[in-house]
Design an enzyme around this catalytic site. Sequence first.
Site, PDB file in Angstrom:
ATOM      1  CG  HIS A 199      16.402 -37.963  -2.096  1.00 52.76           C
ATOM      2  ND1 HIS A 199      16.760 -39.223  -1.306  1.00 52.76           N
ATOM      3  CD2 HIS A 199      17.512 -37.638  -2.516  1.00 52.76           C
ATOM      4  CE1 HIS A 199      17.610 -39.551  -1.345  1.00 52.76           C
ATOM      5  NE2 HIS A 199      18.480 -38.798  -1.952  1.00 52.76           N
TER       6      HIS A 199
ATOM      7  NE  ARG B 278       4.581   1.561  -0.234  1.00 50.85           N
ATOM      8  CZ  ARG B 278       5.590   1.407   0.623  1.00 50.85           C
ATOM      9  NH1 ARG B 278       6.987   1.601   0.160  1.00 50.85           N
ATOM     10  NH2 ARG B 278       5.723   1.075   1.929  1.00 50.85           N
TER      11      ARG B 278
ATOM     12  CD1 TRP C   4      -0.270  -6.480  -2.705  1.00 51.09           C
ATOM     13  CD2 TRP C   4      -0.587  -6.933  -0.523  1.00 51.09           C
ATOM     14  NE1 TRP C   4      -0.102  -7.872  -2.307  1.00 51.09           N
ATOM     15  CE2 TRP C   4      -0.312  -8.199  -1.302  1.00 51.09           C
ATOM     16  CE3 TRP C   4      -0.574  -7.064   0.810  1.00 51.09           C
ATOM     17  CZ2 TRP C   4       0.057  -9.413  -0.573  1.00 51.09           C
ATOM     18  CZ3 TRP C   4      -0.478  -8.162   1.615  1.00 51.09           C
ATOM     19  CH2 TRP C   4      -0.156  -9.353   0.803  1.00 51.09           C
TER      20      TRP C   4
ATOM     21  CE  LYS D  76      12.533 -12.511 -11.202  1.00 54.53           C
ATOM     22  NZ  LYS D  76      12.346 -12.689  -9.809  1.00 54.53           N
TER      23      LYS D  76
ATOM     24  CB  CYS E 127      -0.954  -0.078   1.259  1.00 49.89           C
ATOM     25  SG  CYS E 127      -2.174  -1.303   1.234  1.00 49.89           S
TER      26      CYS E 127
ATOM     27  CE  LYS F  71      10.866  -3.595  -7.645  1.00 47.91           C
ATOM     28  NZ  LYS F  71      11.137  -5.038  -7.911  1.00 47.91           N
TER      29      LYS F  71
ATOM     30  CD  GLU G  51       8.606 -13.090  -8.592  1.00 46.93           C
ATOM     31  OE1 GLU G  51       7.921 -12.463  -7.647  1.00 46.93           O
ATOM     32  OE2 GLU G  51       9.818 -13.187  -9.031  1.00 46.93           O
TER      33      GLU G  51
ATOM     34  CG  ASN H  13       1.771   0.402   4.157  1.00 41.15           C
ATOM     35  OD1 ASN H  13       1.384  -0.718   3.818  1.00 41.15           O
ATOM     36  ND2 ASN H  13       2.993   1.103   4.059  1.00 41.15           N
ATOM     37  N   GLY H  14      -0.740  -0.935   6.418  1.00 36.35           N
ATOM     38  CA  GLY H  14      -0.139  -1.929   7.377  1.00 36.35           C
ATOM     39  C   GLY H  14      -1.171  -2.923   7.653  1.00 36.35           C
TER      40      GLY H  14
ATOM     41  CD  GLU I   1      15.223 -14.956  -8.577  1.00 43.15           C
ATOM     42  OE1 GLU I   1      14.669 -15.225  -7.518  1.00 43.15           O
ATOM     43  OE2 GLU I   1      14.821 -13.821  -9.446  1.00 43.15           O
TER      44      GLU I   1
HETATM   45  C1  G6P Z   1       8.852  -9.002  -2.752  1.00 42.46           C
HETATM   46  C2  G6P Z   1       8.887  -8.400  -4.479  1.00 42.46           C
HETATM   47  C3  G6P Z   1      10.173  -9.602  -4.785  1.00 42.46           C
HETATM   48  C4  G6P Z   1      11.299  -9.189  -3.642  1.00 42.46           C
HETATM   49  C5  G6P Z   1      10.864  -9.217  -2.249  1.00 42.46           C
HETATM   50  C6  G6P Z   1      11.961  -8.891  -1.328  1.00 42.46           C
HETATM   51  O1  G6P Z   1       8.309 -10.228  -2.751  1.00 42.46           O
HETATM   52  O2  G6P Z   1       8.043  -8.811  -5.277  1.00 42.46           O
HETATM   53  O3  G6P Z   1      10.589  -9.158  -6.103  1.00 42.46           O
HETATM   54  O4  G6P Z   1      12.585 -10.074  -4.012  1.00 42.46           O
HETATM   55  O5  G6P Z   1       9.785  -8.557  -2.214  1.00 42.46           O
HETATM   56  O6  G6P Z   1      12.233  -7.547  -1.499  1.00 42.46           O
HETATM   57  P1  G6P Z   1      13.345  -6.743  -1.003  1.00 42.46           P
HETATM   58  O7  G6P Z   1      12.985  -5.332  -1.314  1.00 42.46           O
HETATM   59  O8  G6P Z   1      13.578  -6.659   0.291  1.00 42.46           O
HETATM   60  O9  G6P Z   1      14.527  -7.397  -1.716  1.00 42.46           O
END
Ligand code: G6P
Length: 610
Positions: free
Chosen positions: A506, A27, A74, A487, A2, A605, A490, A98-99, A483
């Site tokens: 396993h 956000r 959000w 990706k 947010c 983000k 997400e 926000n929170g 990773e």
């Molecule tokens: C969210 C974002 C990710 C990011 C993660 C950690 O989940 O969507 O892309 O890797 O937060 O964020 P930071 O700002 O702490 O690297």
Amino acid sequence: MCGIVGYLGPKNPKDVIMTGLKALEYRGYDSAGVAILHEGKFKRVRAEGKLGNLSEKLASEPFSGHLGIGHTRWATHGKPSERNAHPHSVGSVSLVHNGIIENYVELRQELVREGAVFESETDSELVAHLVDRQLAKTPNLLDAVLQVLPRLQGAYAIVVVNEKQPDTMVAFKNGPPLIVGVGDDAMYVASDIQALVNYTRRIVYLDDGEVVEVKGPSYKVFSAAGQPLQKKVNEVNWTSEVANKGGFSHFMLKEIFEQPRAVAQAIQPHINLAKNSVELNGVGFDVNDVFRDIERVFVVACGTSYYAGLIGEYMIERLARVPVEVDIASEFRYRHPVLPKNSLFISISQSGETADTLAAVRLAKQAGVKVLSICNVRSSSIDREADGHLYMNAGAEVGVASTKAFSATLALLNLLSLALAKAQGQSTIEEEQKLVRQLLAAPSQIEICLNLDKFFKEAADKLKNYRGFLYLGRGVHYPIALEGALKLKELAYMHAEGYAAGEMKHGPLALIDKDMAVVMMVPHDELFEKSLSNLEEAKARGGQIISIGTGHNPRLEEISEHYLSLPEVDWFTLPLLEVVPVQLLAFHVASSLGHDVDQPRNLAKSVTVE
Ligand code: G6P
């Protein structure tokens, strides 16, 4: 998550607030809304979905007043809908939050018993009820907020306005970030600096438990107990990074292509080119002094930053011979970790605002451990609280899924492992020079990997039909598998799993059939034969093999449906190259499925709630 903005001043609040919200949309983008004074009343306009929907609704709305608040959401409590969109208004009060209010069930029940009628399912609305009720007893907004504050448990950054005080806004925080922007004839509050840089560079950072009363063109900060506080006004030299796509279809694609530059910018301040040696500059403490005595390293982060940290573990242990523990921040903070005195705590966070990582930083500081932050956003909460700083220098990252910040972090971890090895007496000058030269070559090698874009663009239509993806790797390549799977999840909303290749037998092997793609990192290193056997096993079960290796490799080419060849470099910088194809795969599969790659559903983000 947010984003919140408040504005009091002579400009048109609609323009200022919408500019701010645009910068804050990373956000959250479940809904957006504003409440702006118009002819003595707050006119509230809200829309479900992205900010663009709100812009359309606002296009023909006039506002005569000079006070307003805005929000991009959000969703935590209550589904994304216009009804649950902020601002929430009760009586003369409107607010944005926000929170998460953790004691919201008790408070809501109490308010309902007292006759309050709720129009949304959010936890935020109850704060508006509490302030409205308090105003009946203490008609001044600041006084009312100070009375309500002790009742709130949880994480919040809130801006509240009162129709009866059209020259005042009050904002307060505990947890999520909140800043005050000081203009010549106007005042601003917002979740971050980017929301305000178009208007002012004079910023006051609010700390937890603080309340700001903005009145006309001035402001006063108080403790939660109502004591006036003196706060420093910081002059920030940020320029507006309200980014453009630079000719790319998406921010994410642009950011993938910016990785050579991101890596170069991350390492540039710390390499002595005349000597090909590492000199960590501007960290904020004497690196050699601190690093010499380090006996243990903790790396704590979330999401993509956590996977970068895992690669750091391999680098640091191999080069510096110091034991490393890597933790997911939300686990670390609650697992009662043992933090011996001579430890180095490394936090990794692109945003510098991730709530769990910030809490872990505080825990480490309380334990008396040195905290070194690897961060992209300067002056963010983590950056301000850490003892030492390594900056990614990656520039604004807009795509919600992190890409160039990951690469910049890996490059900093390359340097950090070399610096630690040197301080611990574990490396020779020749070895350091060799690895520094290798790191300096990485940006142009990443350029070469970017040519795979064309392949994935064409292959995406086929790849999107697989039922699932298994990503495999060993050693430093294992976190790249993690990773890659993240990706794809997400962005493409497809089932994907990352696994250590040696663990395949396993469990995950049971998943493999002709509808399953197996993406494997298979560098030509000492474990090549073992990895090849894993691939044979997957292929024997019908799995469709996509292998990512180095150089020309006939055996791999033969057993793979697709073999992707990367430049021949060894383990130290290879993850920087390997991550490119897994990013491109996820990007193109998601695009061909028609998903919004820059703003995937349900994600944000910056995760400022735990
Ligand atoms: C969210 C974002 C990710 C990011 C993660 C950690 O989940 O969507 O892309 O890797 O937060 O964020 P930071 O700002 O702490 O690297």
